[in-house]
Motif scaffolding. Structure first.
Motif, short mmCIF file in Angstrom:
data_model
loop_
_atom_site.label_atom_id
_atom_site.label_comp_id
_atom_site.label_asym_id
_atom_site.label_seq_id
_atom_site.Cartn_x
_atom_site.Cartn_y
_atom_site.Cartn_z
N THR A 1 -7.66 -28.01 9.72
CA THR A 1 -7.87 -28.40 11.05
C THR A 1 -9.24 -28.30 12.05
OG1 THR A 1 -5.47 -28.18 11.14
CG2 THR A 1 -6.61 -28.36 13.54
N PHE A 2 -9.76 -27.03 11.41
CA PHE A 2 -11.19 -26.78 12.12
C PHE A 2 -12.26 -27.83 11.82
CE2 PHE A 2 -15.14 -24.65 11.79
CZ PHE A 2 -15.19 -24.07 13.09
N VAL A 3 -12.23 -28.00 10.41
CA VAL A 3 -13.28 -29.05 10.00
C VAL A 3 -12.94 -30.18 10.30
CG1 VAL A 3 -13.92 -27.40 8.01
CG2 VAL A 3 -12.26 -29.16 7.80
N SER A 4 -11.61 -30.69 10.73
CA SER A 4 -11.18 -31.96 11.03
C SER A 4 -11.94 -32.38 12.31
CB SER A 4 -9.87 -32.27 11.12
OG SER A 4 -9.31 -31.55 12.31
N HIS A 5 -12.41 -31.46 13.26
CA HIS A 5 -12.88 -31.74 14.63
C HIS A 5 -14.30 -31.92 14.36
CE1 HIS A 5 -9.35 -30.03 16.17
NE2 HIS A 5 -9.61 -28.83 16.02
N ILE A 6 -15.09 -31.73 13.25
CA ILE A 6 -16.13 -32.33 13.10
C ILE A 6 -16.41 -33.85 12.99
CG2 ILE A 6 -18.34 -32.03 11.82
CD1 ILE A 6 -17.16 -29.39 10.81
N PRO A 7 -17.20 -34.53 13.90
CA PRO A 7 -17.36 -35.96 13.68
C PRO A 7 -17.55 -36.33 12.27
CG PRO A 7 -18.57 -35.15 15.45
CD PRO A 7 -18.22 -33.95 14.76
N PRO A 8 -16.91 -37.23 11.85
CA PRO A 8 -17.26 -37.83 10.35
C PRO A 8 -18.44 -38.20 10.03
CG PRO A 8 -15.11 -38.71 11.41
CD PRO A 8 -15.73 -38.12 12.40
N GLU A 9 -19.20 -38.87 11.00
CA GLU A 9 -20.64 -39.45 10.88
C GLU A 9 -21.53 -38.08 10.64
OE1 GLU A 9 -20.16 -39.27 15.36
OE2 GLU A 9 -18.92 -39.63 13.58
N LEU A 10 -21.06 -36.75 10.72
CA LEU A 10 -21.92 -35.83 10.51
C LEU A 10 -21.44 -35.01 9.29
CD1 LEU A 10 -22.06 -34.04 14.15
CD2 LEU A 10 -23.78 -35.81 13.01
N MET A 11 -20.68 -35.48 8.61
CA MET A 11 -20.34 -34.81 7.43
C MET A 11 -21.23 -35.00 6.31
SD MET A 11 -17.75 -33.04 8.38
CE MET A 11 -17.12 -32.49 6.99
N PRO A 12 -21.49 -34.22 5.41
CA PRO A 12 -22.68 -34.34 4.16
C PRO A 12 -22.31 -35.48 3.27
CG PRO A 12 -21.76 -32.25 4.37
CD PRO A 12 -21.01 -32.74 5.15
N GLY B 1 -15.08 -21.57 22.03
CA GLY B 1 -14.16 -20.92 22.18
C GLY B 1 -13.14 -20.71 20.79
N TYR B 2 -13.76 -21.18 19.62
CA TYR B 2 -12.99 -20.97 18.50
C TYR B 2 -13.28 -19.40 17.79
CZ TYR B 2 -11.51 -25.86 18.25
OH TYR B 2 -11.19 -27.20 18.43
N ASN B 3 -12.56 -18.85 17.23
CA ASN B 3 -12.79 -17.78 16.66
C ASN B 3 -12.01 -17.53 15.45
OD1 ASN B 3 -9.91 -16.83 17.30
ND2 ASN B 3 -10.63 -16.68 19.26
N VAL B 4 -11.70 -16.08 14.73
CA VAL B 4 -11.32 -15.86 13.53
C VAL B 4 -9.69 -16.67 13.56
CG1 VAL B 4 -10.44 -13.66 13.91
CG2 VAL B 4 -11.09 -14.27 11.62
N ASN B 5 -9.03 -16.24 14.72
CA ASN B 5 -7.61 -16.75 14.63
C ASN B 5 -7.40 -18.17 14.41
OD1 ASN B 5 -6.84 -14.06 15.44
ND2 ASN B 5 -7.46 -14.53 17.32
N ASP B 6 -8.47 -18.81 14.63
CA ASP B 6 -8.35 -20.26 14.28
C ASP B 6 -8.56 -20.75 12.90
OD1 ASP B 6 -7.92 -21.47 17.09
OD2 ASP B 6 -9.86 -20.34 17.30
N ILE B 7 -9.06 -19.77 12.00
CA ILE B 7 -9.13 -20.12 10.53
C ILE B 7 -8.46 -19.14 9.59
CG2 ILE B 7 -11.37 -21.62 10.98
CD1 ILE B 7 -12.75 -18.68 10.17
N ARG B 8 -7.23 -18.63 10.05
CA ARG B 8 -6.50 -17.71 9.29
C ARG B 8 -6.12 -18.09 8.13
NH1 ARG B 8 -7.40 -12.55 10.92
NH2 ARG B 8 -7.14 -12.43 13.11
N ASN B 9 -5.79 -19.50 8.01
CA ASN B 9 -5.30 -19.73 6.75
C ASN B 9 -5.83 -21.22 6.11
OD1 ASN B 9 -3.63 -21.70 7.95
ND2 ASN B 9 -2.21 -20.18 8.44
#
Length: 473
Positions: A260-271, A246-254
């Motif tokens: 906040t958006f990238v913080s939802h990605i599990p740390p173990e999956l980060m490059p 359900g995320y869209n452009v309104n969740d990444i305006r600034n």
């Protein structure tokens, strides 16, 4: 039907003194019509920019003024009044009612070097009524394909790419995923093309995203900082957040939103984490103490996780994902319109990350009306809902914790949920003051000290999932 195209002297073209842009006003003369066209400061600046554009590029060859003759031998412009205002002010800048813009109109006139058109190609209709159908069609959207169909963001992006010879960052992200099908999953390749290219550009052009995904921009080109097999899992998760959560452009305006958006990605999956783990494992296998070794990662390293190892780490878009935007991501079939509206707000209306209080209170209401519906529907049947403490019929006035336990027990007795699911829900509901208990939900409604945490609310909702699905089948 053949259109009547006629070349008409600019001096014979009149602004529409009944223009709908004037609201309830009707201009008494042409000068007042110009004043009304320029009354709003923003509109006045737009007309100036239009005049400057005409002075530089000429009149738009894809647009004709739509006019109708009047009784004085002139023509009233029914469509194209902004263009006509710009032309009149280019001809005589001193007609500009906004003193602050006067110099700018004279400057625009100077660009013409006296080459202002004296005649204008116009499309002529016999009356205002005859022109109304076309004016309304032009300004009221697509009208099922009869009106103007605007370019989508993808088409606009493609147009810019053709004009400049440079692909947008969003388009480059798509190509990166598509061209590396041996690394990215088939579902990701499909999903990334369903996200607006401008949304992808907005995210991946930002500093927070470049740092998180190890993708930097050099000379307008997207460049991986680490090997793509480190980068793929986090990019796939981000794609699934847009497509499935359900995320869209309104969740990444600034940039704050993007963090906040990238913080939802599990740390173990980060490059960076995948590269760090791989480096540690490599050093360990070689007998090197990695605690004293600073990582030195380079793209295209020969010592990388296998493709299968990376694919095994890929997240799948389960509704229970902690990254989801809304509290209830599953489909329920609710006939009652009021309860269905509550459900729809929890499913697609209340952003649990931004509005945890509203989500918590609404979810508590949803649980209660769900229980009440199930109790009422089974009241006169062969298997009414009974209290688990005294075996009596549960009432709508009983405490919510009592109703939840009774309904869960009833659902288990008719094999709609398992005994283990019943135990989990009953324990969660009746625990005093523990997270997710009915007492805890009541604190959100009546207390001022306790605040809900989005991740905990999602865990609680996931536990109630079989309970809610069993009732709202």
């Amino acid at each position: 039907m053949k259109r009547q195209i006629q070349e008409i002297p600019l001096a014979l073209l009149k602004l529409d003194q009944e223009n709908v842009r004037f609201g309830g006003d009707v201009a008494q003369n042409q000068r007042e019509a110009i004043e009304l066209m320029m009354a709003d400061p923003d509109d006045a600046k737009k007309i100036l920019r239009l005049a400057e554009h005409i002075a530089t590029h000429g009149l738009d060859p894809t647009e004709l003024q739509l006019v109708t003759p009047d009784s004085e031998g002139s023509y009233i412009v029914l469509e194209g009044n902004r263009r006509l205002t710009a032309l009149k002010l280019l001809t005589k800048p001193d007609l500009c009612p906004e003193e602050k813009l006067l110099k700018s109109f004279f400057a625009a006139q100077a660009k013409l070097n006296g080459v202002l058109p004296t005649t204008i190609d116009c499309s002529v209709v016999n009356s205002r009524a005859e022109g109304d159908i076309w004016i309304e069609l032009k300004h009221t959207g697509q009208n099922n394909g009869v009106g103007r169909v605007d370019w989508s963001s993808d088409i606009r992006d493609e147009r810019r790419a053709r004009q400049t010879g440079v692909q947008s960052i969003g388009r480059q992200v798509r190509e990166l995923v598509k061209d590396n099908s041996h690394i990215f999953s088939a579902s990701c390749i499909k999903d990334v093309f369903s996200i607006d290219v401008t949304t992808l550009t907005r995210l991946f052009s930002s500093t927070p995203a470049q740092q998180a995904f190890a993708l930097k921009i050099e000379n307008k080109e997207l460049v991986p900082v680490l090997d793509l097999r480190y980068i793929a899992p986090s990019v796939e998760f981000a794609v699934q957040m847009f497509v499935h959560e359900g995320y869209n452009v309104n969740d990444i305006r600034n940039d704050e939103d993007r963090k906040t958006f990238v913080s939802h990605i599990p740390p173990e999956l980060m490059p960076s984490k995948l590269a760090e783990v791989d480096k540690h494992n490599k050093n360990k296998s070689q007998g090197v103490d990695s605690s004293d070794t600073k990582p030195n990662f380079t793209p295209n390293s020969s010592e990388l996780p296998t493709e299968q190892a990376i694919k095994d780490k890929r997240p799948n878009a389960k509704p229970s994902s902690k990254a989801r935007k809304y509290l209830i991501p599953w489909s329920l079939n609710i006939a009652n319109s009021r309860i269905n509206e509550i459900y729809r707000e929890l499913r697609k209306g209340i952003d649990v990350q931004k509005l945890p209080n509203a989500a918590a209170v609404t979810f508590r209401v949803f649980i209660e009306v769900t229980c009440d519906t199930h109790i009422t529907n089974n009241k006169a049947g062969a298997t009414p809902v009974l209290r688990d403490d005294n075996g009596k019929k549960v009432g709508l006035d009983d405490k919510l914790s009592t109703k939840v336990r009774a309904v869960a027990t009833h659902l288990a007795s008719v094999n709609l949920i398992t005994a283990e699911q019943c135990k989990t829900i009953s324990k969660r509901a009746s625990s005093t003051d523990s997270v997710g208990s009915i007492d805890h939900f009541n604190l959100f409604v009546h207390g001022s000290a306790s605040a809900p945490i989005p991740s905990e609310l999602k865990d609680i909702a996931d536990e109630y999932k079989p309970f809610l699905e069993a009732i709202w089948r």
